[in-house]
Design an enzyme around this catalytic site. Structure first.
Site, PDB file in Angstrom:
ATOM      1  N   LYS A 262      15.087   0.250   5.186  1.00 53.32           N
ATOM      2  CA  LYS A 262      14.510   0.656   3.899  1.00 53.32           C
ATOM      3  C   LYS A 262      14.569   2.181   3.734  1.00 53.32           C
ATOM      4  CE  LYS A 262      11.871   0.926   0.217  1.00 53.32           C
ATOM      5  NZ  LYS A 262      12.419   0.708  -1.111  1.00 53.32           N
TER       6      LYS A 262
ATOM      7  N   LYS B 162       7.649  10.824  -0.314  1.00 53.48           N
ATOM      8  CA  LYS B 162       7.154  10.295   0.976  1.00 53.48           C
ATOM      9  C   LYS B 162       8.269   9.586   1.729  1.00 53.48           C
ATOM     10  CE  LYS B 162       6.024   6.199   0.756  1.00 53.48           C
ATOM     11  NZ  LYS B 162       5.623   4.808   0.559  1.00 53.48           N
TER      12      LYS B 162
ATOM     13  N   THR C 207       6.276   0.682   2.062  1.00 48.46           N
ATOM     14  CA  THR C 207       7.250   1.521   2.783  1.00 48.46           C
ATOM     15  C   THR C 207       6.455   2.504   3.634  1.00 48.46           C
ATOM     16  OG1 THR C 207       8.755   1.352   0.912  1.00 48.46           O
ATOM     17  CG2 THR C 207       9.241   3.045   2.560  1.00 48.46           C
TER      18      THR C 207
ATOM     19  N   LEU D 212       0.843  -1.203   0.000  1.00 45.89           N
ATOM     20  CA  LEU D 212       0.000   0.000   0.000  1.00 45.89           C
ATOM     21  C   LEU D 212       0.875   1.249   0.000  1.00 45.89           C
ATOM     22  CD1 LEU D 212      -2.529  -1.412   2.596  1.00 45.89           C
ATOM     23  CD2 LEU D 212      -3.000  -0.925   0.178  1.00 45.89           C
ATOM     24  N   PRO D 213       0.289   2.415  -0.343  1.00 45.34           N
ATOM     25  CA  PRO D 213       1.107   3.609  -0.537  1.00 45.34           C
ATOM     26  C   PRO D 213       1.838   4.098   0.710  1.00 45.34           C
ATOM     27  CG  PRO D 213      -1.104   3.930  -1.450  1.00 45.34           C
ATOM     28  CD  PRO D 213      -1.114   2.631  -0.719  1.00 45.34           C
TER      29      PRO D 213
END
Ligand code: NAD
Length: 282
Positions: A165, A234, A89, A60-61
Site C-alpha cells: 500500500k 502521512k 494505512t 482509522l487515520p
C-alpha cells in the site's frame, strides 16, 4: 456480528458495504453516530464493539489511532472479538507492533489497506490488499468479501500488505504531484486543460492522475475525491521512513515527501486533488 471502528470518508462507505452485504454490524466513531449506516447499531465506546463483535474492522487515520484502539480491545473484559482487520494505512512497522500486541492475547490480526478512493469503495471496485497468518486470514476473508469485490492476499505476515500500500501511494502521490507541475507548465505555454488531458490520455504520460483525478476533480473544479492531503502526506512520509530504514533508494521519495508536506502544512485537511491549484500558485 462484525464491529467497525472509524466512520470517516472511507470507513462510512466500507461499513455501509458490510451492511449491504447482509452482515449484522456494530459501529463506533469518536465523533459519534452521524455516519453510521442504518440499520447498524452505533455504540459509545470501543469496549462495547469488542464485546459484541467476533471480527472487528478498523478504518482509522494512522498507526497511533489503530494501536490505541487495539489497546482498548485488549483492556475489554468478556470480549467476543477474535480477529482484527485493519483497513487503515499505517505502514508495516505499526502493523507488526499491533499484530504482536494482539497475538499475546490470542487475537488474530490482518492488515488490509485499501486503494481506489471513496468512489471505488461505493462501486465495490476498491482494491483490498491483505496479509496475515492462514488462521487469521480465514476468519477475515468473509468480512473482506463484504467490503469489496477486488481482494488480493499478498503475504502471510502482518505488515506485508502495508508495504504494498505504501509503494502504491508513493506512486500515486508522485504521479499526481508531477502531473500538476506538467499541467501548470502546459497552461503557461497557452495550452487548454481539456486538450492536454485528451492528448496525454492517449500518450505515454497517462496515469490515474490524468485518467481519473484531473478529469473528475480538477477539470470540473469539484476537488472532492474524499481523501485529505494530510493523509496523503502521512502515507508518503511512512513510505520514506520505511525506505530510509531499509537503506533503499529515496531520491524521488524525498522530493515527493517534501511536496506533500508543504501542501499539507499550507492547507491542512484539503482534498488531495487540490495539489494542482497549490502547485500552480506556488
Ligand atoms: P477520516 O479522517 O475521514 O476518518 C477517520 C475517522 O476515524 C474519523 O471519523 C475519526 O473520528 C475516527 N477516529 C479517529 N480516531 C479514533 C479513535 N481512537 N476511536 C474511534 N474513532 C476514531 O479518514 P478516511 O479518509 O476515512 O481514511 C481512513 C483510513 O483509510 C486512513 O488510514 C486512510 O489513509 C485510509 N484510506 C483512505 C482513503 C480515502 O479515499 N479516503 C483511501 C485509501 C485509504
Amino acid at each position: 456480528m462484525i464491529g467497525f471502528v472509524g466512520l470517516g470518508n472511507m470507513g462510512a462507505v466500507l461499513a455501509a458495504n458490510l451492511v449491504a452485504a447482509g452482515h449484522p454490524v456494530v459501529t463506533h466513531d469518536a465523533l459519534g453516530p452521524a455516519r453510521s449506516p442504518a440499520p447498524a447499531v452505533h455504540v459509545d465506546d470501543v469496549a462495547e464493539v469488542a464485546r459484541r463483535a467476533e471480527v472487528l474492522v478498523l478504518s482509522l487515520p494512522d498507526g497511533t489511532a489503530s494501536e490505541q484502539v487495539a489497546r482498548e480491545i485488549l483492556a475489554t473484559e468478556n470480549r467476543g472479538v477474535g480477529c482484527v482487520v485493519d483497513a487503515s494505512t499505517i505502514g508495516p512497522s505499526a502493523a507488526r507492533t499491533i499484530a504482536e500486541l494482539l497475538a499475546k492475547d490470542g487475537i488474530g490480526y490482518v492488515d488490509a489497506p485499501v486503494s481506489g478512493g471513496v468512489a471505488g469503495a461505493r462501486a465495490r471496485t476498491l482494491t483490498v490488499m491483505y496479509a496475515g497468518t492462514d488462521e487469521a486470514c480465514a476468519r477475515a476473508e468473509p468480512v473482506l468479501a463484504g467490503l469489496s469485490d477486488r481482494r488480493h492476499r499478498v503475504g502471510d505476515r502482518p505488515g506485508m500488505a502495508q508495504a504494498l500500500k505504501l509503494a502504491n501511494n508513493f506512486l500515486s502521490a508522485t504521479t499526481l504531484a508531477a502531473t500538476s507541475e506538467a499541467v501548470a507548465f502546459g497552461l503557461a505555454a497557452g495550452l487548454d486543460l481539456a486538450t492536454m488531458l485528451d492528448v496525454l490520455n492517449t500518450s505515454s504520460g497517462r496515469s490515474a492522475a490524468t485518467e481519473d483525478k484531473f478529469p473528475r476533480h480538477v477539470l470540473t473544479g469539484r476537488y472532492a475525491a474524499g481523501f485529505t492531503n494530510s493523509l496523503m502526506a502521512k502515507d508518503v512520509r511512512l513510505y520514506l521512513d520505511e525506505v530510509e530504514e531499509q537503506g533503499g533508494p529515496a531520491v524521488v521519495g524525498r522530493s515527493a515527501a517534501a511536496v506533500w508536506e508543504d501542501f499539507a502544512t499550507a492547507e491542512p485537511g484539503a482534498d488531495f486533488t487540490r495539489i494542482f491549484p497549490f502547485t500552480e500558485g506556488s
